[in-house]
Scaffold this active site. Sequence first.
Site, PDB file in Angstrom:
ATOM      1  N   SER A   1       0.855  -1.180   0.000  1.00 27.96           N
ATOM      2  CA  SER A   1       0.000   0.000   0.000  1.00 27.96           C
ATOM      3  C   SER A   1       0.890   1.229   0.000  1.00 27.96           C
ATOM      4  CB  SER A   1      -0.909   0.019   1.233  1.00 27.96           C
ATOM      5  OG  SER A   1      -0.142   0.205   2.412  1.00 27.96           O
ATOM      6  N   LYS A   2       0.293   2.391  -0.231  1.00 22.05           N
ATOM      7  CA  LYS A   2       1.039   3.644  -0.240  1.00 22.05           C
ATOM      8  C   LYS A   2       1.786   3.856   1.073  1.00 22.05           C
ATOM      9  CE  LYS A   2       0.855   6.261  -3.959  1.00 22.05           C
ATOM     10  NZ  LYS A   2       2.074   6.839  -4.556  1.00 22.05           N
ATOM     11  N   ARG A   3       1.193   3.397   2.169  1.00 22.22           N
ATOM     12  CA  ARG A   3       1.831   3.585   3.471  1.00 22.22           C
ATOM     13  C   ARG A   3       3.110   2.767   3.596  1.00 22.22           C
ATOM     14  NH1 ARG A   3      -3.198   2.267   7.254  1.00 22.22           N
ATOM     15  NH2 ARG A   3      -3.450   0.750   5.582  1.00 22.22           N
TER      16      ARG A   3
END
Length: 472
Positions: free
Chosen positions: A232-234
């Site tokens: 994910s982007k995180r």
Amino acid sequence: MRVRFAPSPTGNLHIGGLRTALFNYLISRKQGGVFVLRIEDTDRKRYQPGAIESLIRSLNWSGIKYDEGPGIGGPYGSYVQSERLNLYRNAVDQLLESKNAYRDYSKPGEPVKTLEGPDQDLHKPHVVRLKMPENDTHFKDTVYGDISIPMQRPAGLGFTNDPVLLKSDGFPTYHLANVVDDSHMHISHVLRGEEWLSSMPTHLALYKALEMTPPKFAHLPLLINSDGSKLSKRSGDVSVEDYIAKNWEPEALINYTALMGWNALRTGDQNRPSEFMTMKDLIQRFDLKDVPQRRAAMFGGKLQFLNKQHLSTKIEEGDKGVLERFRAMLDIHLFVDGFQFDDEYLRDVLMLIKDRIGNLDEAANMGDYFFVDPIYTSDDAKLAYECTSSDKIDLVLTSVWNTLRNEHDWQADTLNGHLKQQQKTLKLKTNEFMMPLRWAITGKKMGPSVGSTMGLLGKETTLHRLIQHLNK
């Protein structure tokens, strides 16, 4: 062989999507087949303007060239699903005619509602569902082998598990459009993520109901973070655009992506196994038999290692693209007009510092002293200065300046010979002798050999940087 990459334009190209595109590209090139790009944009709620252009830009940057698709056409276009709606409606009519599908007039959350005979009203909102066969599904997957998926239990209370094929807005669902397009475009092999394994009963039922021959399937294990969590982007950079923005080499990202979920060493030279591969190497060595069933984790350290190798190779080859990017960075990082320096000089600079950089972004700051005067107030310069004494600095700089000011053969080998002799004459250790020189001409504690640096800087610049400290 005909394969396809069929992304949805809902955002930038994800690293997992890049791997799917790459594996399709590699197998098609190895087999002399055709690689098709198809845009699956039937989910209008998630469609993002500009996403198609971003996808194509990312593929082109990565060196993945498609043979048929948007912008170049082909015998089975259009290659954008929203421009192929008549094909899907014809397929739905065929399924309704053969009683393999039915119209459902229920509202979301309600039990199925079918209308027969004169009660049917095609103008009323409705969806079309596939009538799923009441049996288990068995098929062979190239990666996972023989697979059996049990029939879903009836939902009960008037509800159904029958999948929707045509939505109330007239657009097909992924299931219908995917099957119709793969058949119409004569796709022989489908390589896609393992998340689509659960859709195989629907897809195989559709192929049978439409009297179409299904392609061969290979489902690729998902990419995950090193801790096993979902990408994910995180988690950091997950889109190709992220890597483009940070100046990673496309060859390195492709090399790195290929190694995630493919045991490359099994097809390499067993005497000299290597994970460093060009696109040509990847095409030659890639084999679906070496794709394991376990999920692959991303490890950033390997990308850094590969990027350093690919960048170094391109510098040695005098890659024009690298030189142009470096020239642009001089303006961005040093506010220097890069066009005042020719390609030969830029390549010579990069050749000297290539072993000390892992990304081209680092080159301008690492080799700034080749383009602007050193900043002696920087932390690095202060550290270099503090590694010796002012007495030794004066001694070394004076000795070297007097030796080199009359030298006409300003070549690295000649200069290194002089420096070696001066160090011996002054009876100084290497660090005691070289550190004052490096500080004076570069303002840094570390870098390429002092003689090579002097040779590239030129006589006038070198002597000026030495004498300016002697006059203080």
